[in-house]
Design a protein around this motif. Sequence first.
Motif, PDB file in Angstrom:
ATOM      1  N   GLU A 146       1.832  13.541   1.862  1.00  0.00           N
ATOM      2  CA  GLU A 146       2.840  12.588   2.305  1.00  0.00           C
ATOM      3  C   GLU A 146       2.233  11.190   2.267  1.00  0.00           C
ATOM      4  OE1 GLU A 146       6.000  13.355   3.149  1.00  0.00           O
ATOM      5  OE2 GLU A 146       5.572  15.426   2.616  1.00  0.00           O
ATOM      6  N   VAL A 147       3.089  10.199   2.134  1.00  0.00           N
ATOM      7  CA  VAL A 147       2.621   8.811   2.098  1.00  0.00           C
ATOM      8  C   VAL A 147       1.808   8.491   3.351  1.00  0.00           C
ATOM      9  CG1 VAL A 147       3.357   6.399   2.089  1.00  0.00           C
ATOM     10  CG2 VAL A 147       4.524   8.058   0.626  1.00  0.00           C
ATOM     11  N   ALA A 148       2.307   8.878   4.506  1.00  0.00           N
ATOM     12  CA  ALA A 148       1.638   8.560   5.776  1.00  0.00           C
ATOM     13  C   ALA A 148       0.274   9.227   5.881  1.00  0.00           C
ATOM     14  CB  ALA A 148       2.508   8.970   6.949  1.00  0.00           C
ATOM     15  N   GLU A 149       0.121  10.430   5.282  1.00  0.00           N
ATOM     16  CA  GLU A 149      -1.170  11.125   5.352  1.00  0.00           C
ATOM     17  C   GLU A 149      -2.280  10.295   4.727  1.00  0.00           C
ATOM     18  OE1 GLU A 149       0.185  15.795   5.302  1.00  0.00           O
ATOM     19  OE2 GLU A 149      -0.310  14.843   3.411  1.00  0.00           O
ATOM     20  N   LEU A 150      -1.942   9.586   3.669  1.00  0.00           N
ATOM     21  CA  LEU A 150      -2.952   8.764   2.998  1.00  0.00           C
ATOM     22  C   LEU A 150      -3.042   7.367   3.609  1.00  0.00           C
ATOM     23  CD1 LEU A 150      -5.057   8.458   0.842  1.00  0.00           C
ATOM     24  CD2 LEU A 150      -3.272   7.998  -0.811  1.00  0.00           C
TER      25      LEU A 150
ATOM     26  N   VAL B  53       0.857  -1.191   0.000  1.00  0.00           N
ATOM     27  CA  VAL B  53       0.000   0.000   0.000  1.00  0.00           C
ATOM     28  C   VAL B  53       0.889   1.235   0.000  1.00  0.00           C
ATOM     29  CG1 VAL B  53      -1.638   1.337   1.364  1.00  0.00           C
ATOM     30  CG2 VAL B  53      -1.973  -1.113   1.093  1.00  0.00           C
ATOM     31  N   ARG B  54       1.884   1.263   0.873  1.00  0.00           N
ATOM     32  CA  ARG B  54       2.800   2.409   0.927  1.00  0.00           C
ATOM     33  C   ARG B  54       3.545   2.566  -0.389  1.00  0.00           C
ATOM     34  NH1 ARG B  54       3.489   4.670   5.889  1.00  0.00           N
ATOM     35  NH2 ARG B  54       5.459   5.605   5.307  1.00  0.00           N
ATOM     36  N   LEU B  55       3.957   1.466  -0.988  1.00  0.00           N
ATOM     37  CA  LEU B  55       4.654   1.509  -2.269  1.00  0.00           C
ATOM     38  C   LEU B  55       3.759   2.134  -3.339  1.00  0.00           C
ATOM     39  CD1 LEU B  55       6.940   0.743  -4.228  1.00  0.00           C
ATOM     40  CD2 LEU B  55       5.882  -1.516  -4.411  1.00  0.00           C
ATOM     41  N   ASN B  56       2.508   1.694  -3.414  1.00  0.00           N
ATOM     42  CA  ASN B  56       1.582   2.245  -4.403  1.00  0.00           C
ATOM     43  C   ASN B  56       1.321   3.729  -4.172  1.00  0.00           C
ATOM     44  OD1 ASN B  56       1.285  -0.156  -5.778  1.00  0.00           O
ATOM     45  ND2 ASN B  56      -0.499  -0.793  -4.609  1.00  0.00           N
ATOM     46  N   VAL B  57       1.143   4.120  -2.930  1.00  0.00           N
ATOM     47  CA  VAL B  57       0.887   5.526  -2.609  1.00  0.00           C
ATOM     48  C   VAL B  57       2.109   6.374  -2.961  1.00  0.00           C
ATOM     49  CG1 VAL B  57       0.472   7.158  -0.726  1.00  0.00           C
ATOM     50  CG2 VAL B  57      -0.861   5.052  -0.872  1.00  0.00           C
ATOM     51  N   GLU B  58       3.289   5.903  -2.587  1.00  0.00           N
ATOM     52  CA  GLU B  58       4.507   6.653  -2.909  1.00  0.00           C
ATOM     53  C   GLU B  58       4.669   6.796  -4.414  1.00  0.00           C
ATOM     54  OE1 GLU B  58       9.347   6.581  -2.257  1.00  0.00           O
ATOM     55  OE2 GLU B  58       8.115   5.108  -1.233  1.00  0.00           O
ATOM     56  N   THR B  59       4.399   5.730  -5.154  1.00  0.00           N
ATOM     57  CA  THR B  59       4.487   5.778  -6.611  1.00  0.00           C
ATOM     58  C   THR B  59       3.502   6.785  -7.185  1.00  0.00           C
ATOM     59  OG1 THR B  59       5.183   3.468  -6.655  1.00  0.00           O
ATOM     60  CG2 THR B  59       4.351   4.388  -8.716  1.00  0.00           C
ATOM     61  N   PHE B  60       2.279   6.816  -6.659  1.00  0.00           N
ATOM     62  CA  PHE B  60       1.270   7.768  -7.136  1.00  0.00           C
ATOM     63  C   PHE B  60       1.698   9.203  -6.855  1.00  0.00           C
ATOM     64  CE2 PHE B  60      -2.421  10.442  -6.211  1.00  0.00           C
ATOM     65  CZ  PHE B  60      -2.990  10.473  -7.476  1.00  0.00           C
ATOM     66  N   ILE B  61       2.209   9.469  -5.657  1.00  0.00           N
ATOM     67  CA  ILE B  61       2.635  10.828  -5.305  1.00  0.00           C
ATOM     68  C   ILE B  61       3.792  11.274  -6.199  1.00  0.00           C
ATOM     69  CG2 ILE B  61       3.659  12.248  -3.482  1.00  0.00           C
ATOM     70  CD1 ILE B  61       1.977  10.551  -1.487  1.00  0.00           C
ATOM     71  N   ARG B  62       4.741  10.386  -6.425  1.00  0.00           N
ATOM     72  CA  ARG B  62       5.861  10.708  -7.316  1.00  0.00           C
ATOM     73  C   ARG B  62       5.352  10.974  -8.736  1.00  0.00           C
ATOM     74  NH1 ARG B  62       8.705   6.148  -7.408  1.00  0.00           N
ATOM     75  NH2 ARG B  62       9.283   6.430  -5.244  1.00  0.00           N
ATOM     76  N   PHE B  63       4.396  10.153  -9.204  1.00  0.00           N
ATOM     77  CA  PHE B  63       3.811  10.359 -10.522  1.00  0.00           C
ATOM     78  C   PHE B  63       3.140  11.727 -10.601  1.00  0.00           C
ATOM     79  CE2 PHE B  63      -0.197  10.403 -12.854  1.00  0.00           C
ATOM     80  CZ  PHE B  63       0.258  10.240 -14.140  1.00  0.00           C
ATOM     81  N   ALA B  64       2.355  12.078  -9.567  1.00  0.00           N
ATOM     82  CA  ALA B  64       1.647  13.366  -9.561  1.00  0.00           C
ATOM     83  C   ALA B  64       2.638  14.526  -9.641  1.00  0.00           C
ATOM     84  CB  ALA B  64       0.788  13.482  -8.302  1.00  0.00           C
ATOM     85  N   LYS B  65       3.730  14.416  -8.917  1.00  0.00           N
ATOM     86  CA  LYS B  65       4.751  15.470  -8.942  1.00  0.00           C
ATOM     87  C   LYS B  65       5.354  15.597 -10.335  1.00  0.00           C
ATOM     88  CE  LYS B  65       9.101  16.794  -6.758  1.00  0.00           C
ATOM     89  NZ  LYS B  65      10.137  16.369  -5.818  1.00  0.00           N
ATOM     90  N   ASN B  66       5.724  14.467 -10.936  1.00  0.00           N
ATOM     91  CA  ASN B  66       6.329  14.473 -12.269  1.00  0.00           C
ATOM     92  C   ASN B  66       5.323  14.834 -13.362  1.00  0.00           C
ATOM     93  OD1 ASN B  66       8.779  13.744 -11.158  1.00  0.00           O
ATOM     94  ND2 ASN B  66       8.440  11.559 -11.467  1.00  0.00           N
ATOM     95  N   PHE B  67       4.065  14.618 -13.092  1.00  0.00           N
ATOM     96  CA  PHE B  67       2.992  14.900 -14.055  1.00  0.00           C
ATOM     97  C   PHE B  67       2.699  16.392 -14.136  1.00  0.00           C
ATOM     98  CE2 PHE B  67      -1.657  14.167 -15.261  1.00  0.00           C
ATOM     99  CZ  PHE B  67      -1.368  13.760 -16.551  1.00  0.00           C
ATOM    100  N   GLY B  68       3.184  17.141 -13.147  1.00  0.00           N
ATOM    101  CA  GLY B  68       3.025  18.587 -13.186  1.00  0.00           C
ATOM    102  C   GLY B  68       1.989  19.138 -12.232  1.00  0.00           C
TER     103      GLY B  68
END
Length: 167
Positions: free
Chosen positions: A57-61, A34-49
């Motif tokens: 933060e990962v922990a917030e979700l 779950v943490r891996l998926n959330v971290e990947t999504f947050i990183r994607f959102a950042k790179n997506f603009g």
Amino acid sequence: MNKLNQIHTTNIGTPYQYIGYTLHDDLGDGLFYVRLNVETFIRFAKNFGCDKELLCEVAELVERKDLTRALSLVHAVARRAAELKIPYPRSVRLEVKYQMSYNDIVELFNSDNSDLTKFQLEVKNAFVDLCKTTWNLGDIDATKPLASNKKIWREVVSELWAGEKPQ
């Protein structure tokens, strides 16, 4: 994780052994992924603009600390996809169609139907349809606040929790 640890975990075939500074064994399989998926999504959102102010933060979700901010990030990704002409989710199409933010649409449920305009009632009913057809949340009573459906929704999504279920 430092560069040496990255190389080592790649060489032994476990490149996802560490996420941030969290060892896989410390979290157990369920919460780790779950943490891996959330971290990947947050990183994607950042790179997506997406706006850096909306990144959570990962922990917030994962630990459900700030779900409002996490939901705002999901919607920010959808809005960015719309800017790029990528087909976007029905919830964002609803926002675009009625020129209202998701939060404004949800806020309509806190008002008495007799105080709403015909347009606002149409928006409210479109949201009810979205909840029923897309998210399979069952029948929603549009005359009551959304929070009144919490018990039904918990039953519907009870199998989707990762980690310890809330009481």
